[in-house]
Design a protein around this motif. Structure first.
Motif, PDB file in Angstrom:
ATOM      1  N   THR A   5     -13.334 -15.087  11.527  1.00 34.62           N
ATOM      2  CA  THR A   5     -12.591 -14.028  11.906  1.00 34.62           C
ATOM      3  C   THR A   5     -12.290 -12.848  10.844  1.00 34.62           C
ATOM      4  N   GLU A   6     -12.222 -13.512   9.518  1.00 30.16           N
ATOM      5  CA  GLU A   6     -12.535 -12.307   8.147  1.00 30.16           C
ATOM      6  C   GLU A   6     -13.689 -11.767   8.369  1.00 30.16           C
ATOM      7  N   LEU A   7     -14.979 -12.836   8.458  1.00 28.82           N
ATOM      8  CA  LEU A   7     -16.270 -12.095   8.482  1.00 28.82           C
ATOM      9  C   LEU A   7     -16.446 -10.954   9.654  1.00 28.82           C
ATOM     10  N   TYR A  37     -12.366 -18.126  -0.026  1.00 25.29           N
ATOM     11  CA  TYR A  37     -13.887 -18.396   0.296  1.00 25.29           C
ATOM     12  C   TYR A  37     -14.461 -17.096   0.573  1.00 25.29           C
ATOM     13  N   ILE A  38     -14.089 -16.351   1.223  1.00 24.26           N
ATOM     14  CA  ILE A  38     -14.557 -15.028   1.629  1.00 24.26           C
ATOM     15  C   ILE A  38     -14.613 -13.851   0.493  1.00 24.26           C
ATOM     16  N   MET A  54     -24.952  -7.716   3.133  1.00 27.29           N
ATOM     17  CA  MET A  54     -23.980  -8.465   3.629  1.00 27.29           C
ATOM     18  C   MET A  54     -23.629  -8.513   5.108  1.00 27.29           C
ATOM     19  N   VAL A  55     -24.131  -7.438   5.979  1.00 25.49           N
ATOM     20  CA  VAL A  55     -24.262  -7.636   7.332  1.00 25.49           C
ATOM     21  C   VAL A  55     -25.261  -8.620   8.025  1.00 25.49           C
ATOM     22  N   PHE A  97     -24.538 -15.928   9.721  1.00 28.59           N
ATOM     23  CA  PHE A  97     -23.284 -16.705   9.953  1.00 28.59           C
ATOM     24  C   PHE A  97     -22.822 -16.981  11.656  1.00 28.59           C
ATOM     25  N   GLN A  98     -23.005 -15.713  12.032  1.00 21.22           N
ATOM     26  CA  GLN A  98     -22.288 -15.732  13.522  1.00 21.22           C
ATOM     27  C   GLN A  98     -23.492 -16.488  14.553  1.00 21.22           C
TER      28      GLN A  98
END
Length: 180
Positions: free
Chosen positions: A31-33, A74-75, A91-92, A98-99
Protein backbone atom coordinates in the motif's frame (compact mmCIF):
# COMPACT_ATOMS: atom_id res chain seq x y z
CA UNK A 1 30.57 -2.16 -14.10
CA UNK A 2 27.28 -0.31 -14.17
CA UNK A 3 24.07 -2.28 -13.85
CA UNK A 4 21.16 -1.45 -16.10
CA UNK A 5 18.00 0.07 -14.70
CA UNK A 6 15.91 -3.13 -14.90
CA UNK A 7 18.52 -5.22 -13.10
CA UNK A 8 18.80 -2.63 -10.34
CA UNK A 9 15.02 -2.40 -10.01
CA UNK A 10 14.63 -6.18 -9.83
CA UNK A 11 17.31 -6.50 -7.14
CA UNK A 12 15.88 -3.78 -4.91
CA UNK A 13 12.33 -5.06 -5.42
CA UNK A 14 13.25 -8.68 -4.65
CA UNK A 15 15.15 -7.71 -1.50
CA UNK A 16 12.30 -5.52 -0.25
CA UNK A 17 9.69 -8.14 -1.15
CA UNK A 18 11.54 -10.85 0.76
CA UNK A 19 12.10 -8.57 3.76
CA UNK A 20 8.47 -7.46 3.94
CA UNK A 21 7.27 -11.04 3.52
CA UNK A 22 9.57 -12.23 6.29
CA UNK A 23 8.45 -9.44 8.63
CA UNK A 24 4.74 -9.97 7.78
CA UNK A 25 4.54 -6.41 6.43
CA UNK A 26 3.81 -7.23 2.78
CA UNK A 27 0.31 -5.75 2.58
CA UNK A 28 1.14 -2.49 4.33
CA UNK A 29 4.37 -2.17 2.37
CA UNK A 30 2.49 -2.75 -0.87
CA UNK A 31 0.00 0.00 0.00
CA UNK A 32 2.80 2.43 0.88
CA UNK A 33 4.63 1.67 -2.35
CA UNK A 34 1.47 2.39 -4.37
CA UNK A 35 1.23 5.79 -2.67
CA UNK A 36 4.92 6.44 -3.32
CA UNK A 37 4.46 5.50 -6.98
CA UNK A 38 1.64 8.05 -7.25
CA UNK A 39 3.91 10.78 -5.88
CA UNK A 40 6.53 10.00 -8.53
CA UNK A 41 3.93 9.74 -11.29
CA UNK A 42 2.31 13.03 -10.27
CA UNK A 43 5.77 14.66 -10.29
CA UNK A 44 7.55 13.10 -13.29
CA UNK A 45 10.81 15.04 -12.79
CA UNK A 46 11.15 14.12 -9.10
CA UNK A 47 13.35 11.06 -9.66
CA UNK A 48 15.68 12.97 -11.94
CA UNK A 49 15.89 15.97 -9.62
CA UNK A 50 16.73 13.72 -6.68
CA UNK A 51 19.37 11.81 -8.68
CA UNK A 52 21.42 14.63 -10.17
CA UNK A 53 23.36 17.56 -8.76
CA UNK A 54 21.14 20.32 -10.17
CA UNK A 55 19.73 20.82 -6.67
CA UNK A 56 21.78 21.43 -3.53
CA UNK A 57 22.42 18.25 -1.52
CA UNK A 58 20.63 19.72 1.52
CA UNK A 59 17.56 20.53 -0.58
CA UNK A 60 17.55 17.04 -2.09
CA UNK A 61 17.83 15.51 1.37
CA UNK A 62 14.87 17.63 2.57
CA UNK A 63 12.76 16.30 -0.30
CA UNK A 64 13.82 12.74 0.48
CA UNK A 65 12.97 13.25 4.15
CA UNK A 66 9.51 14.52 3.19
CA UNK A 67 8.97 11.45 1.02
CA UNK A 68 9.97 9.16 3.86
CA UNK A 69 8.40 10.96 6.84
CA UNK A 70 5.07 9.10 6.88
CA UNK A 71 6.45 5.78 5.64
CA UNK A 72 7.10 2.66 7.66
CA UNK A 73 10.72 1.98 8.66
CA UNK A 74 11.27 -0.52 5.82
CA UNK A 75 10.00 1.86 3.15
CA UNK A 76 11.97 4.71 4.75
CA UNK A 77 15.09 2.55 4.49
CA UNK A 78 14.35 1.82 0.84
CA UNK A 79 13.91 5.50 0.03
CA UNK A 80 17.09 6.48 1.86
CA UNK A 81 19.16 3.67 0.36
CA UNK A 82 17.98 4.39 -3.19
CA UNK A 83 18.76 8.07 -2.60
CA UNK A 84 22.20 7.33 -1.09
CA UNK A 85 23.15 5.28 -4.15
CA UNK A 86 21.92 8.00 -6.53
CA UNK A 87 19.17 5.87 -8.02
CA UNK A 88 16.02 7.85 -7.27
CA UNK A 89 15.27 7.91 -10.99
CA UNK A 90 14.68 4.13 -10.74
CA UNK A 91 12.15 4.34 -7.89
CA UNK A 92 9.09 3.79 -10.10
CA UNK A 93 10.84 0.87 -11.82
CA UNK A 94 11.59 -0.65 -8.40
CA UNK A 95 7.95 -0.31 -7.39
CA UNK A 96 6.86 -1.78 -10.74
CA UNK A 97 9.09 -4.82 -10.17
CA UNK A 98 7.75 -5.15 -6.64
CA UNK A 99 4.23 -5.11 -8.17
CA UNK A 100 5.20 -8.00 -10.45
CA UNK A 101 6.31 -10.09 -7.45
CA UNK A 102 3.21 -9.13 -5.48
CA UNK A 103 0.92 -10.01 -8.39
CA UNK A 104 2.64 -13.38 -8.87
CA UNK A 105 2.12 -14.19 -5.20
CA UNK A 106 -1.56 -13.24 -5.38
CA UNK A 107 -2.13 -14.83 -8.82
CA UNK A 108 -3.24 -11.52 -10.31
CA UNK A 109 -3.28 -11.06 -14.07
CA UNK A 110 -3.78 -7.89 -16.09
CA UNK A 111 -5.63 -8.11 -19.38
CA UNK A 112 -6.71 -5.72 -22.10
CA UNK A 113 -10.20 -6.38 -23.40
CA UNK A 114 -11.31 -4.97 -26.72
CA UNK A 115 -14.96 -4.99 -27.77
CA UNK A 116 -17.02 -3.27 -30.45
CA UNK A 117 -19.24 -1.60 -27.82
CA UNK A 118 -18.90 -0.54 -24.19
CA UNK A 119 -19.22 -3.35 -21.67
CA UNK A 120 -21.39 -3.24 -18.59
CA UNK A 121 -19.81 -3.95 -15.20
CA UNK A 122 -21.55 -7.34 -15.17
CA UNK A 123 -20.12 -8.24 -18.60
CA UNK A 124 -16.63 -7.20 -17.48
CA UNK A 125 -16.97 -9.35 -14.35
CA UNK A 126 -18.03 -12.37 -16.42
CA UNK A 127 -15.13 -11.91 -18.85
CA UNK A 128 -12.69 -11.50 -15.94
CA UNK A 129 -14.01 -14.64 -14.23
CA UNK A 130 -13.85 -16.71 -17.43
CA UNK A 131 -10.35 -15.50 -18.23
CA UNK A 132 -9.17 -16.11 -14.65
CA UNK A 133 -10.41 -19.68 -14.88
CA UNK A 134 -8.72 -20.16 -18.25
CA UNK A 135 -5.30 -18.92 -17.09
CA UNK A 136 -5.48 -20.14 -13.48
CA UNK A 137 -5.52 -16.69 -11.90
CA UNK A 138 -7.32 -15.70 -8.74
CA UNK A 139 -7.94 -12.18 -9.96
CA UNK A 140 -8.01 -10.53 -13.36
CA UNK A 141 -7.81 -6.76 -13.70
CA UNK A 142 -9.28 -5.64 -16.99
CA UNK A 143 -8.42 -2.61 -19.06
CA UNK A 144 -11.39 -2.22 -21.36
CA UNK A 145 -11.36 -0.41 -24.68
CA UNK A 146 -13.78 -0.05 -27.57
CA UNK A 147 -12.82 -0.71 -31.19
CA UNK A 148 -15.84 -0.75 -33.54
CA UNK A 149 -13.73 -2.28 -36.33
CA UNK A 150 -13.84 -5.71 -34.66
CA UNK A 151 -17.60 -5.70 -35.45
CA UNK A 152 -18.52 -7.86 -32.43
CA UNK A 153 -17.14 -10.40 -30.00
CA UNK A 154 -14.20 -9.95 -27.65
CA UNK A 155 -10.41 -9.80 -27.93
CA UNK A 156 -8.45 -10.43 -24.72
CA UNK A 157 -4.69 -9.70 -24.54
CA UNK A 158 -2.51 -10.56 -21.58
CA UNK A 159 1.13 -11.47 -21.03
CA UNK A 160 1.85 -12.12 -24.69
CA UNK A 161 -1.29 -14.20 -25.20
CA UNK A 162 -4.17 -13.08 -27.43
CA UNK A 163 -7.59 -14.70 -27.39
CA UNK A 164 -9.41 -13.36 -30.42
CA UNK A 165 -13.12 -14.06 -30.52
CA UNK A 166 -13.96 -11.08 -32.69
CA UNK A 167 -16.36 -11.29 -35.61
CA UNK A 168 -13.79 -9.55 -37.78
CA UNK A 169 -11.34 -12.41 -37.30
CA UNK A 170 -14.04 -15.05 -37.84
CA UNK A 171 -15.15 -13.35 -41.07
CA UNK A 172 -11.54 -13.15 -42.29
CA UNK A 173 -11.02 -16.88 -41.54
CA UNK A 174 -14.20 -17.73 -43.43
CA UNK A 175 -13.09 -15.57 -46.36
CA UNK A 176 -9.72 -17.38 -46.50
CA UNK A 177 -11.44 -20.78 -46.43
CA UNK A 178 -13.80 -19.80 -49.24
CA UNK A 179 -10.94 -18.51 -51.37
CA UNK A 180 -8.78 -21.62 -50.97
Amino acid sequence: MSLNRTTVAKRYARALFELLSEKDQLETGYTELQELRRVFQDNPQLGTVLSDASLQATDRQKLVSQLAESASPYIQNLIQMVYDYGRMDTMVAIIDQFQVLYDELHHTVYAKVTTAVDLSADQKDKIAAAYAQRVGAQKVILDSQVDPTIIGGVVVQSAGMILDGSLKTKINKLRRQLLS
